[in-house]
Design an enzyme around this catalytic site. Structure first.
Site, PDB file in Angstrom:
ATOM      1  N   LYS A   1       0.834  -1.213   0.000  1.00  0.00           N
ATOM      2  CA  LYS A   1       0.000   0.000   0.000  1.00  0.00           C
ATOM      3  C   LYS A   1       0.868   1.263   0.000  1.00  0.00           C
ATOM      4  CE  LYS A   1      -2.331  -1.318   3.658  1.00  0.00           C
ATOM      5  NZ  LYS A   1      -1.809  -2.713   3.782  1.00  0.00           N
ATOM      6  N   THR A   2       1.877   1.295   0.854  1.00  0.00           N
ATOM      7  CA  THR A   2       2.764   2.464   0.899  1.00  0.00           C
ATOM      8  C   THR A   2       3.526   2.602  -0.414  1.00  0.00           C
ATOM      9  OG1 THR A   2       3.017   2.244   3.297  1.00  0.00           O
ATOM     10  CG2 THR A   2       4.660   3.558   2.143  1.00  0.00           C
TER      11      THR A   2
ATOM     12  N   ASP B   1      -1.458   6.776   6.149  1.00  0.00           N
ATOM     13  CA  ASP B   1      -1.455   5.357   6.470  1.00  0.00           C
ATOM     14  C   ASP B   1      -2.365   5.095   7.667  1.00  0.00           C
ATOM     15  OD1 ASP B   1      -0.776   2.715   6.236  1.00  0.00           O
ATOM     16  OD2 ASP B   1       1.194   2.909   7.189  1.00  0.00           O
TER      17      ASP B   1
ATOM     18  N   THR C   1      -5.758  -1.229   6.892  1.00  0.00           N
ATOM     19  CA  THR C   1      -5.776  -2.689   7.036  1.00  0.00           C
ATOM     20  C   THR C   1      -7.140  -3.170   7.513  1.00  0.00           C
ATOM     21  OG1 THR C   1      -4.893  -2.453   9.288  1.00  0.00           O
ATOM     22  CG2 THR C   1      -3.310  -2.843   7.516  1.00  0.00           C
TER      23      THR C   1
ATOM     24  N   ARG D   1       6.529  -8.216   1.876  1.00  0.00           N
ATOM     25  CA  ARG D   1       7.383  -7.689   2.939  1.00  0.00           C
ATOM     26  C   ARG D   1       8.033  -8.820   3.726  1.00  0.00           C
ATOM     27  NH1 ARG D   1       4.420  -3.826   6.936  1.00  0.00           N
ATOM     28  NH2 ARG D   1       4.547  -2.413   5.162  1.00  0.00           N
TER      29      ARG D   1
END
Length: 344
Positions: free
Chosen positions: A65-66, A110, A159, A218
């Site tokens: 997402k980032t 975020d 999230t 990640r």
């Protein structure tokens, strides 16, 4: 914390992950539909010489997402301002950020679902009309002063999209729901990372790391780093044997379950006889925070078919009993503590 907790733990981890971030949509692996949708959205905005619509990125941690927010700014050739929901606890905090934006700037927030309610309400008007109302004074003498904002694009990441109020969710022109990655997609992510790190890795080793990465880039990159460290210390190469040895050392089994995952399963099976058991009792039994269990451990165990959620709490599945070699208890049996726990 678990050995592969998706939250970065140090500046070294942040630098490592930052160096591996794709810089544009072409380099971004996975999320095929989302990439195509974003490409159309950004190209249309560029052709019309306007700021792109506001974008909401929803999905579990670690799926990009980032990275996508950074790519939106890069592809739009606009500056990027980054903030987070927990940092915006008052309407004044948001007003300070919004009033300092330059024309066309991309604002990334975020965990946007964790903003204060007063800030959310201010954001409604800012997203629609690029304007906010600032209250001056208190009580009967208070007055509202309108403040025009430069046009901007908000990219929100969450999230837990269910916690976003409908008025805020509806103001996003585009919502992308990011999915977990397939093993072959994670192999591409790992191959790119290994190439950038100048780390020779054999295809079977990449496949093994990918299969244990919980569908999350990640985590895949982090496990690759652990394998690299193991090979460096033991004077070997990053082959399949190094992967097996390194991930065994860090308590990551062949299905991607780590110490905390297994502790949660063991607690449900042993202490609560398979469940149901509520979240707070389960978290206390393994010595972890409820948020960690709910956002990190539980989604993966549910996806693996080892855990289900019921109105009365968490229940281990038949697959969980088989995996641990235990004999299931009688249907409907519950541990004594679970009977008095909350049905979360």
């Amino acid at each position: 914390m678990s050995a592969i907790d998706p939250v970065p733990q140090s500046e070294a981890e942040l630098a490592f992950e930052g160096a591996l971030r794709p810089k544009n949509l072409t380099e971004f692996v996975g999320q095929k539909n989302v990439r195509k949708q974003l490409e159309v959205l950004l190209k249309a905005a560029a052709m019309q010489n306007r700021t792109p619509d506001h974008i909401l990125l929803a999905g579990p941690p670690g799926l990009g997402k980032t990275t996508l927010a950074m790519i939106v700014a890069e592809e739009s050739n606009r500056p990027l301002r980054m903030s987070s929901g927990p940092a915006i606890q008052h309407a004044g905090d948001l007003a300070a950020v919004l009033s300092s934006l330059t024309p066309g700037e991309v604002l990334f927030i975020d965990e946007i679902h964790r903003m204060a309610r007063s800030a959310e309400e201010m954001l409604y008007l800012a997203m629609e009309d690029f304007r906010i109302d600032i209250m001056v004074g208190k009580g009967a003498g208070a007055t509202s002063i309108p403040l025009d904002l430069a046009p901007f694009t908000l990219v929100g990441a969450t999230t837990r999209s269910g916690l976003l109020p409908n008025p805020l969710r509806d103001r996003f022109g585009f919502t992308a729901n990011l999915e977990f990655y397939e093993t072959h997609e994670l192999e591409q992510v790992l191959l790119r990372a290994a190439t950038m790190l100048d780390l020779p890795v054999q295809p079977p080793a990449l496949r093994e790391i990918a299969s244990r990465s919980r569908g999350t880039p990640r985590i895949a990159n982090r496990l690759l780093r652990r394998v690299r460290d193991w090979a460096l210390v033991h004077g070997g190469i990053a082959d399949d044997a190094a992967v097996q040895a390194a991930l065994s050392l860090y308590d990551v089994d062949e299905d991607g379950l780590d110490r905390l995952d297994r502790a949660v399963l063991d607690a449900i099976l042993e202490r609560f006889e398979g469940g149901p058991v509520g979240l707070s009792t389960l978290a206390a039994s393994v010595g972890e925070e409820q948020d960690t269990i709910a956002s990190v451990v539980e989604p993966f165990l549910v996806r693996m078919g080892l855990l289900t959620r019921t109105p009365r709490g968490r229940v281990a599945t038949a697959a969980a009993w088989r995996r641990t070699g235990r004999t299931p208890t009688a249907p409907g049996a519950t541990g004594p503590q679970a009977l008095f726990d909350e049905p979360v």
